[in-house]
Design a protein around this motif. Structure first.
Motif, PDB file in Angstrom:
ATOM      1  N   ASP A 128      83.565  47.638 -51.001  1.00 17.47           N
ATOM      2  CA  ASP A 128      84.898  48.137 -52.182  1.00 17.47           C
ATOM      3  C   ASP A 128      86.163  47.221 -52.011  1.00 17.47           C
ATOM      4  OD1 ASP A 128      83.088  50.011 -52.357  1.00 17.47           O
ATOM      5  OD2 ASP A 128      83.442  51.516 -51.329  1.00 17.47           O
ATOM      6  N   HIS A 129      86.813  47.018 -51.657  1.00 17.81           N
ATOM      7  CA  HIS A 129      88.095  45.658 -50.738  1.00 17.81           C
ATOM      8  C   HIS A 129      88.161  44.247 -51.587  1.00 17.81           C
ATOM      9  CE1 HIS A 129      91.649  45.072 -49.730  1.00 17.81           C
ATOM     10  NE2 HIS A 129      91.297  43.623 -49.622  1.00 17.81           N
ATOM     11  N   ILE A 130      86.395  44.555 -51.658  1.00 16.62           N
ATOM     12  CA  ILE A 130      86.847  42.258 -51.815  1.00 16.62           C
ATOM     13  C   ILE A 130      86.378  42.741 -53.568  1.00 16.62           C
ATOM     14  CG2 ILE A 130      86.194  40.766 -52.006  1.00 16.62           C
ATOM     15  CD1 ILE A 130      85.942  41.608 -49.117  1.00 16.62           C
ATOM     16  N   VAL A 131      84.903  43.186 -54.026  1.00 18.59           N
ATOM     17  CA  VAL A 131      84.608  43.428 -54.814  1.00 18.59           C
ATOM     18  C   VAL A 131      84.545  44.194 -55.765  1.00 18.59           C
ATOM     19  CG1 VAL A 131      82.044  43.669 -56.253  1.00 18.59           C
ATOM     20  CG2 VAL A 131      82.534  42.119 -54.050  1.00 18.59           C
ATOM     21  N   LEU A 132      85.105  45.391 -55.711  1.00 12.95           N
ATOM     22  CA  LEU A 132      85.324  46.546 -56.665  1.00 12.95           C
ATOM     23  C   LEU A 132      87.064  46.324 -56.872  1.00 12.95           C
ATOM     24  CD1 LEU A 132      83.194  49.835 -55.936  1.00 12.95           C
ATOM     25  CD2 LEU A 132      82.810  47.582 -57.675  1.00 12.95           C
ATOM     26  N   ARG A 133      87.268  45.542 -55.751  1.00  8.13           N
ATOM     27  CA  ARG A 133      89.416  45.937 -55.516  1.00  8.13           C
ATOM     28  C   ARG A 133      89.574  47.442 -55.701  1.00  8.13           C
ATOM     29  NH1 ARG A 133      90.388  40.342 -57.184  1.00  8.13           N
ATOM     30  NH2 ARG A 133      88.903  39.759 -58.382  1.00  8.13           N
ATOM     31  N   LYS A 134      89.254  48.189 -55.164  1.00  5.89           N
ATOM     32  CA  LYS A 134      89.766  49.747 -54.789  1.00  5.89           C
ATOM     33  C   LYS A 134      90.150  49.240 -53.346  1.00  5.89           C
ATOM     34  CE  LYS A 134      86.759  53.177 -54.401  1.00  5.89           C
ATOM     35  NZ  LYS A 134      85.768  53.829 -54.510  1.00  5.89           N
ATOM     36  N   GLU A 135      91.684  50.808 -53.313  1.00  2.00           N
ATOM     37  CA  GLU A 135      92.456  50.655 -52.328  1.00  2.00           C
ATOM     38  C   GLU A 135      91.790  51.653 -51.076  1.00  2.00           C
ATOM     39  OE1 GLU A 135      96.404  52.089 -52.637  1.00  2.00           O
ATOM     40  OE2 GLU A 135      96.748  51.518 -54.556  1.00  2.00           O
ATOM     41  N   VAL A 136      91.406  50.878 -49.867  1.00  8.39           N
ATOM     42  CA  VAL A 136      91.238  51.616 -48.627  1.00  8.39           C
ATOM     43  C   VAL A 136      91.399  51.646 -47.811  1.00  8.39           C
ATOM     44  CG1 VAL A 136      88.526  50.231 -49.098  1.00  8.39           C
ATOM     45  CG2 VAL A 136      90.166  49.067 -48.111  1.00  8.39           C
ATOM     46  N   SER A 137      91.546  53.011 -47.088  1.00 12.80           N
ATOM     47  CA  SER A 137      92.024  53.419 -45.733  1.00 12.80           C
ATOM     48  C   SER A 137      92.552  52.348 -44.667  1.00 12.80           C
ATOM     49  CB  SER A 137      91.766  54.509 -45.348  1.00 12.80           C
ATOM     50  OG  SER A 137      91.041  55.678 -46.091  1.00 12.80           O
ATOM     51  N   LYS A 138      93.490  52.371 -44.298  1.00 10.49           N
ATOM     52  CA  LYS A 138      94.041  51.816 -43.745  1.00 10.49           C
ATOM     53  C   LYS A 138      93.109  51.574 -42.230  1.00 10.49           C
ATOM     54  CE  LYS A 138      96.778  48.724 -45.616  1.00 10.49           C
ATOM     55  NZ  LYS A 138      96.682  47.227 -45.854  1.00 10.49           N
ATOM     56  N   GLU A 139      93.287  53.260 -42.276  1.00  6.46           N
ATOM     57  CA  GLU A 139      92.796  53.387 -40.228  1.00  6.46           C
ATOM     58  C   GLU A 139      91.963  54.538 -40.963  1.00  6.46           C
ATOM     59  OE1 GLU A 139      95.505  54.376 -37.688  1.00  6.46           O
ATOM     60  OE2 GLU A 139      95.904  52.366 -37.137  1.00  6.46           O
ATOM     61  N   VAL A 140      90.802  54.660 -40.124  1.00  4.53           N
ATOM     62  CA  VAL A 140      89.322  55.779 -40.582  1.00  4.53           C
ATOM     63  C   VAL A 140      89.314  55.642 -39.068  1.00  4.53           C
ATOM     64  CG1 VAL A 140      87.322  56.116 -41.415  1.00  4.53           C
ATOM     65  CG2 VAL A 140      88.623  54.161 -42.539  1.00  4.53           C
ATOM     66  N   ILE A 141      89.471  56.887 -38.649  1.00  9.52           N
ATOM     67  CA  ILE A 141      89.349  57.104 -37.016  1.00  9.52           C
ATOM     68  C   ILE A 141      88.144  58.287 -36.962  1.00  9.52           C
ATOM     69  CG2 ILE A 141      90.916  58.392 -35.024  1.00  9.52           C
ATOM     70  CD1 ILE A 141      91.880  56.023 -36.057  1.00  9.52           C
ATOM     71  N   MET A 142      87.117  58.012 -36.180  1.00 14.63           N
ATOM     72  CA  MET A 142      86.413  58.356 -35.636  1.00 14.63           C
ATOM     73  C   MET A 142      86.132  60.125 -35.133  1.00 14.63           C
ATOM     74  SD  MET A 142      84.310  56.176 -37.943  1.00 14.63           S
ATOM     75  CE  MET A 142      82.085  57.159 -37.283  1.00 14.63           C
ATOM     76  N   PRO A 143      85.903  60.770 -35.268  1.00 16.54           N
ATOM     77  CA  PRO A 143      85.849  62.142 -34.534  1.00 16.54           C
ATOM     78  C   PRO A 143      84.930  61.347 -33.069  1.00 16.54           C
ATOM     79  CG  PRO A 143      83.512  62.488 -36.294  1.00 16.54           C
ATOM     80  CD  PRO A 143      84.981  61.356 -36.816  1.00 16.54           C
ATOM     81  N   LEU A 144      85.714  62.842 -32.376  1.00 15.19           N
ATOM     82  CA  LEU A 144      85.332  62.685 -30.665  1.00 15.19           C
ATOM     83  C   LEU A 144      83.731  64.033 -30.612  1.00 15.19           C
ATOM     84  CD1 LEU A 144      88.769  62.216 -29.050  1.00 15.19           C
ATOM     85  CD2 LEU A 144      87.301  60.738 -29.694  1.00 15.19           C
ATOM     86  N   ASN A 145      82.882  63.306 -31.257  1.00 18.13           N
ATOM     87  CA  ASN A 145      81.622  64.255 -30.460  1.00 18.13           C
ATOM     88  C   ASN A 145      81.392  64.152 -29.082  1.00 18.13           C
ATOM     89  OD1 ASN A 145      81.429  64.629 -33.681  1.00 18.13           O
ATOM     90  ND2 ASN A 145      80.087  62.904 -34.089  1.00 18.13           N
ATOM     91  N   ILE A 146      81.234  65.102 -28.629  1.00 18.08           N
ATOM     92  CA  ILE A 146      81.162  65.162 -27.813  1.00 18.08           C
ATOM     93  C   ILE A 146      79.183  65.721 -27.213  1.00 18.08           C
ATOM     94  CG2 ILE A 146      81.654  67.238 -25.148  1.00 18.08           C
ATOM     95  CD1 ILE A 146      84.045  67.976 -26.588  1.00 18.08           C
ATOM     96  N   ILE A 147      78.532  65.338 -26.118  1.00 15.95           N
ATOM     97  CA  ILE A 147      76.698  65.266 -25.944  1.00 15.95           C
ATOM     98  C   ILE A 147      76.605  65.687 -25.271  1.00 15.95           C
ATOM     99  CG2 ILE A 147      74.729  63.961 -26.784  1.00 15.95           C
ATOM    100  CD1 ILE A 147      76.216  62.482 -28.362  1.00 15.95           C
TER     101      ILE A 147
END
Length: 355
Positions: free
Chosen positions: A322-341
């Protein structure tokens, strides 16, 4: 949400022409395709993955710098599976994903893999920055965009994004889970302790997990000592030997054990081998490793925190595209959810393999 009709109106062309360009079929000019791209960006229109190749004539190459798939109990195999899924989806649009594996416990191997990726004809990189001290200097000298997964080096100028957990917060959550498990075991006047297993190859990411765990335990259960056991080799028999040596020296069993990564499965197999008294010690760690779920099903491991490694790998490649080819802005941080198993819900999670 914008539609193809909105795109057509903004670009001043017919819906049929927009459809041909988005689906890369029929005849149209590059000038018209550029009008559609511009309208899509302005209207924040995102087609599905199969519509992302707007008349690409150039082959785009991305590199992945990643630990060997079998290391850390097979954790990196899960990251690689997510990367390969994204690579397969993008391959039909002329994109090529090249993986440069390295030994996560070898400075020379890490540096060599990173320099090989940097010296290739890559346009951008996805990097597991689990050896930040080795990676910093080469990355400070490059103008290539790169995305970190799993572990972050936040101050590097060319860093496009980070995908992973808030590692300190995950340690705090692990501490809370441990306190719930041992609250009925703690006895006034007795010298009791929780064993904190520091895995080999510790880095900023794992350090923050342990620091978060200690912070919570010290605040909530200050009477419980926290003893650190450092493991030097990513090997199940090594972990068993270290745990055995520790028990011979200390005699009393801990009232809980915290492992800062997927080495929790090595600890679980040791507890199971030693018998019921050991197996009853509360155990908290990280990640579902396919083929080793029985330790959770039997209750040897009480809680697993998962950071969705497959999703990190997949999203990292798509964000690079998305960033390189489509030249879209992407989120600087994607924080993954804390799943409890736990044993009660493990069968509901992706990656679970029953039997």
């Amino acid at each position: 949400m914008a539609t193809m009709k909105d795109i057509a109106e903004a670009a001043g062309i017919s819906i049929g022409t927009v459809d041909r360009i988005i689906h890369n079929r029929g005849r149209y000019s590059e000038e018209t395709a550029e009008l559609v791209r511009k309208a899509m960006k302005e209207l924040n229109y995102t087609p599905n993955i199969h519509a992302r190749g707007l008349k690409q004539t150039k082959k785009h190459i991305f590199s992945v710098v990643l630990p060997k798939r079998e290391q850390d109990g097979g954790y990196w195999r899960l990251v690689e599976e997510g990367i390969l899924k994204a690579a397969n989806e993008l391959a039909s649009f002329g994109n090529d994903i090249r993986i440069f594996p390295f030994d996560r416990y070898s400075s020379a191997s890490c540096i060599n893999a990173l320099y090989m990726a940097l010296s290739s004809d890559t346009e951008g990189m996805l990097i597991a920055a689990c050896r930040p001290d080795d990676m910093r200097a080469p990355l400070e000298d490059t103008d290539l965009p790169y995305i970190f997964i799993d572990t972050n080096i936040p101050d590097l100028k060319q860093r496009t994004a980070y995908i992973g957990q808030d590692s300190r917060q995950s340690g705090i959550l692990a501490g809370k889970l441990m306190s719930l498990l041992i609250s009925g075991r703690a006895s006034a006047g007795q010298d009791q302790y929780v064993l904190v297993v520091d895995p080999p190859g510790s880095n900023f990411h794992l350090y923050n997990r342990i620091e978060g765990f200690r912070y919570y335990m010290d605040a909530v259960m200050p009477e419980i000592r926290l003893i650190t056991l450092k493991a030097e080799v990513d090997n199940e028999s090594h972990f068993h030997s270290r745990l055995k040596e520790f028990h011979i020296k200390n005699q009393a069993l801990p009232i809980g054990i915290f492992a800062a990564n997927s080495s929790v499965y090595y600890i679980a197999s040791f507890l199971e081998k030693e018998g019921d008294e050991y197996r009853s010690v509360p155990l908290v760690g990280y990640d579902i490793i396919p083929g080793r779920e029985s330790a959770i099903e039997k209750g040897t491991i009480d809680f697993i925190l998962t950071q969705q490694p497959e999703v990190q790998g997949y999203r990292g490649i798509i964000m690079l595209y998305d960033h390189i080819v489509l030249r879209k802005e992407v989120s600087k941080e994607v924080i993954m959810p804390l799943n409890i198993i736990t044993r009660e819900n493990i069968h509901t999670f992706t990656g679970y393999m029953n039997g």
